[in-house]
Design an enzyme around this catalytic site. Sequence first.
Site, short mmCIF file in Angstrom:
data_model
loop_
_atom_site.label_atom_id
_atom_site.label_comp_id
_atom_site.label_asym_id
_atom_site.label_seq_id
_atom_site.Cartn_x
_atom_site.Cartn_y
_atom_site.Cartn_z
N ASP A 274 0.86 -1.17 0.00
CA ASP A 274 0.00 0.00 0.00
C ASP A 274 0.90 1.23 0.00
O ASP A 274 2.10 1.14 0.27
CB ASP A 274 -0.89 -0.04 1.25
N LYS A 275 0.34 2.38 -0.31
CA LYS A 275 1.14 3.60 -0.32
C LYS A 275 0.89 4.45 0.93
O LYS A 275 1.77 4.65 1.76
CB LYS A 275 0.84 4.45 -1.57
N GLU B 150 -2.76 20.87 -0.51
CA GLU B 150 -3.38 22.18 -0.33
C GLU B 150 -3.05 22.75 1.04
O GLU B 150 -2.78 23.95 1.19
CB GLU B 150 -4.89 22.03 -0.52
N LYS C 259 -3.66 26.63 -10.66
CA LYS C 259 -2.54 25.76 -10.34
C LYS C 259 -2.88 24.36 -10.85
O LYS C 259 -4.04 23.94 -10.87
CB LYS C 259 -2.29 25.71 -8.83
N THR D 39 -2.43 1.27 -4.73
CA THR D 39 -2.94 2.39 -3.96
C THR D 39 -4.28 2.87 -4.49
O THR D 39 -4.58 2.71 -5.68
CB THR D 39 -1.93 3.56 -3.97
N ARG E 164 -5.86 3.95 -8.00
CA ARG E 164 -7.32 3.98 -7.90
C ARG E 164 -7.90 2.57 -7.78
O ARG E 164 -8.93 2.26 -8.39
CB ARG E 164 -7.93 4.71 -9.10
N ASP F 246 -6.57 -2.63 3.21
CA ASP F 246 -5.47 -3.54 2.85
C ASP F 246 -5.70 -4.97 3.37
O ASP F 246 -4.88 -5.84 3.10
CB ASP F 246 -4.14 -3.01 3.40
#
Length: 1229
Positions: free
Chosen positions: A422-423, A567, A637, A752, A854, A884
């Site tokens: 997993d990330k 952000e 941005k 992930t 995704r 997970d």
Amino acid sequence: MPRGRTRSKLRLSSLYTFGCLTPTSTLEGEEENQGPGFTRTVFCNQPHMHKKKKPLRYCSNYVSTTRYNLITFFPKSLYEQFHRAANLYFLVAAILSVFPLSPFNKWSMIAPLVFVVGLSMMKEALEDWRRFMQDVKINARKTSVHKGGGVFRQKKWKSVGVGDVVRVEKDEFFPADLLLLSSSYEDGICYVETMNLDGETNLKVKRSLEATMTLESFNNFTATIRCEDPNPSLYTFVGNLDYHGQTFPLDPSQILLRDSKLRNTSYVYGVVIFTGHDTKVMQNSTKSPSKRSRIERTMDYIIYTLLVLLILISCISSSGFAWETEFHMPKMWYLRPDAPEDLTNPISPVYAGVVHLITALLLYGYLIPISLYVSIEVVKVWQASFINQDLRMYDDESGVPALARTSNLNEELGQVHTVLSDKTGTLTCNQMDFLKCSIAGVSYGVRSSEVELAAAKQMAVDLEEHGEIASSTPQSQTKVYGTWDSSRTHEIETESGGDGGNYNNPRVPIKGFGFEDNRLMNGNWLRESQPDDILKFFRILAVCHTAIPELDEESGKYTYEAESPDEASFLAAAREFGFEFCKRTQSSVFVRERFSSSGQVIEREYKVLNLLEFTSKRKRMSVIVRDEEGQILLLCKGADSIIFDRLAKNGKTYLGPTTRHLTEYGEAGLRTLALAYRKLDEEEYTDWNSEFLKAKTSIGSDRDELLEKGSDMIEKELILVGATAVEDKLQKGVPQCIDKLAQAGLKLWVLTGDKMETAINIGFACSLLRQGMRQICITSINPDGGSQDSKRAVKENILNQLTKAVQMVKLENDPHAAFALIIDGKTLTYALEDDMKYQFLALAVDCASVICCRVSPKQKALVTRLVKEGTGRTTLAIGDGANDVGMIQEADIGVGISGVEGMQAVMASDFSIAQFRFLERLLVVHGHWCYKRIAQMICYFFYKNIAFGLTLFYFEAFTGFSGQSVYNDYYLLLFNVVLTSLPVIALGVFEQDVSSEICLQFPALYQQGTKNLFFDWSRILGWMCNGVYSSLVIFFLNIGIIYSQAFRAGGQTADMDAVGTTMFTCIIWAVNVQIALTMSHFTWIQHVLIWGSIGFWYLFLALYGMMPPSLSGNIYRILDEILAPAPVYWMATLLVTVAAVLPYVAHIAFQRFLNPLDHHIIQEIKYYKRDVEDARLWTREGTKAREKTKIGFTARVDAKIRHLRSKLNKKQSNLSHFSAQDAMSPRSL
């Protein structure tokens, strides 16, 4: 909690153009969702309707993840135990031992079996009890449920039912899948964190229907939901709500999923749609499997082989007995052939042979040692305790040690081929730090990223190994501090032209802000050459977002609840630069601007006219504001590739240097965004806004397309200001751990739920991706409708991409070329189908790294299963969240991280650690040791039992297949229990071919387990042949020495007990000397257990012989009166022992001299202290002991060194060319 509305005047849904759609009522919607797959009906606020019989009675909200219950434990656990071939054999043997034909006492067979099976079942019960207690804890959580009359009361999760209206407070988890009815915001929106579902930390925006958003009192509320049946899709939902005579369509934006958390919203009301195992998170879960290691499965085949051998020699024995009965029995007068018994009747030899077969099967049962399983269980428990007590895998910050939650898979840790990780929360800390920026073509920020530090350190080491670092002057050296090893901090010196002064004066850490450069701090930016552009840059950071400020009363600073950590880091940076976002109203944002170090603050208002938020498709975000001077500005941005395509001709002034800086930031593993702006005149904005509002309020399938076109119309002719670079904070030591695992030959896949851009950035940060690596992105086209033809077109497109990618990889001739495969969850849905999954796997296996974005929890489990079954190699899955669990349970080995996402992953795992970096030591050290220990232990176990068991067969054949055992019954009992069990346990617990430091320094040693060098069939059969040879030597040498000559000084010959005791003494010496030769690492414990076992044999023989003849029988005084005075006894022991181990000694000498293994070379270097005498040789050997890898910062450094060398060679060739031309010129002549 008070029921008043916090920030209730904010209608934040107006900010969202793409993410917050407003469903409208329809009369036809009801018909659209009827049919198979859409049969669920929910009566809102009427839970009693769902307590009747089916079809309206749905499953409860009680959740169970256990493997057993009180009823199924014994049958299922016994079934698992007797899957083991040896246990099944001993069950049959225990049953047969009850009958008179058994040569042994029945309890000698039954008791060990009960002990072994009972011990294993107790261990299974303990592990399942831990899962049960975790379930109890989750089911006992409480939430507020409407009880009627507008009153809400606390209720346990397990008691929540379909149709209940629940109230969930801020930072609470949702107890079931809910339909959002209303929230503390007037417009019914709320923020949800889905980290436990998809691993994403950014907040999702959910919005209720307009018809229900004003609901506060539920006294008279009733409605009906008709929707899809339970399914595992996290990102889809289809249904209708019938309310006040109207039908409203429902979509995923109104659904709150179980195990997601309410954030930035005081409270929400929702009605329960799915409960318990019907919820989407549980639909994504998989049942906890029963895992067995590859060595244990191979051991079953060895047992089968020995069973075949056992049956073979038993058949030979029974056939021999039948032959003797028929032809020789009449001549044996002492057996009374005139009055024969049934078993010795020459008239019925077949009957005698069949009955003797049972006796032989029990007699030769020592070929299959039941104590093997007990010994392995003991050894694995000790190995697990060493893992638990390893201080180098103890996390000081959290106080969490490593934990082996099951000991069944210790040796599997040494055979891992692919790691699926997993990330979020596993590789990263869920924290972004603003580190660098490029403004007006100037790069700011002198602090190095973790990737830069690690790469600089590795480059220094590699160049030093090749003797390419010359002595440098102190002025040209910069100290770089890193974390190469988790146990200590190294300091190296590399040439650098940067300013390292910041390292000597560390500032107080600020969350989200790791920037260091005095040129922009404390108002110093006003003295830069382009202060106006810097001012625009800061204002874009402070205004272009959707965050909500919250004042921290302790520090007096504002913190920000943002949709993404990026952000939040931008706002933290703007605040530290002097542009503090402090307030948001329905139509404005307020920024406190401080222009100098004097502290004078000016509060400015920016009226928000439109906000075009970030989506994965748009890859950009824009806000249109009116400043206090009345100027309309578009601030934007986004990804540099998107922004650069939208620049005006006069907006590309800084394009060149900014592009160069972005490349440098990407090489440093940083996440980058470009910042731009545009001034709008009043007329242009008014015209655009009117068209955009039409698109926004339109109804139809082309709404999204109209909105996209509208945004494209205004997001153009931009002027580039600069770019940001934030560091997605990796967990401590992650790049080093990945690099070490890559050097050990392991492949790493990242699975992930994050967006593709985020995953790619993390890939660069942890060196799974690097500059120069060719990225293969497999994506799917958007199908036109849901017809079969459109789906077929999508599949054909994906298949075409896979085919082309496979051909491209196979046709690549450059040996240094590296490929990375990147695929999203939507495409993965098709790629995992039966007709395509093996092509996808073939491409993935050929790539250096694989990143799946995704992906849902179920897709993680399916990918893990594909890798496990498709490659046939050992897989390890590691994660920290509930999303997970499926992956962890599906993999051969599951590792859970004790992170911030709860304990679901840990409870489902086989091993748990506190940080990803500890995986390096868990695999490379403990995995390597456990594999070799268990492999050598099992091979030795079969060797010693074959050497012992076959002597029984030889003696029986020598005595006319009589069924007579040459050994005393107590010898048989002691052989496996005492005399040879403790040394083999010492081998399994304490053996080390090399130390832990050398395991880490020579990671290629790990490949011995991956290639299964110590437990392949050639090794197993070699040990078996060694056992056969030893049995032949022990029996025939003893018989040859003792049989035909006087044994004692008085001329007496040896009787059967003297022969048997002499042979048994030789066996004890031979097998214990053999295990001593097998060991590489000795402590006093091994010496005591090996030589103590031999000493205990003589002690037992002396003490047993001193007992009265009624107890000791023929063994009375056998040692001191018969064996010890006979020199032939001692000479036979010495001769037989030397002859038995001689082939093994010759094999080891031959192998070490002509074909040494890696650890043999290292052992000899350490033994002769060559590592101390010649440090360069030791370093060079360490460099060789790396598997060739194309990921990790070692590969990144190697690529950089190759690039520098090619440039240097090119320069040298050019200089040679010019020198040659100069030599030929007239002037030189």
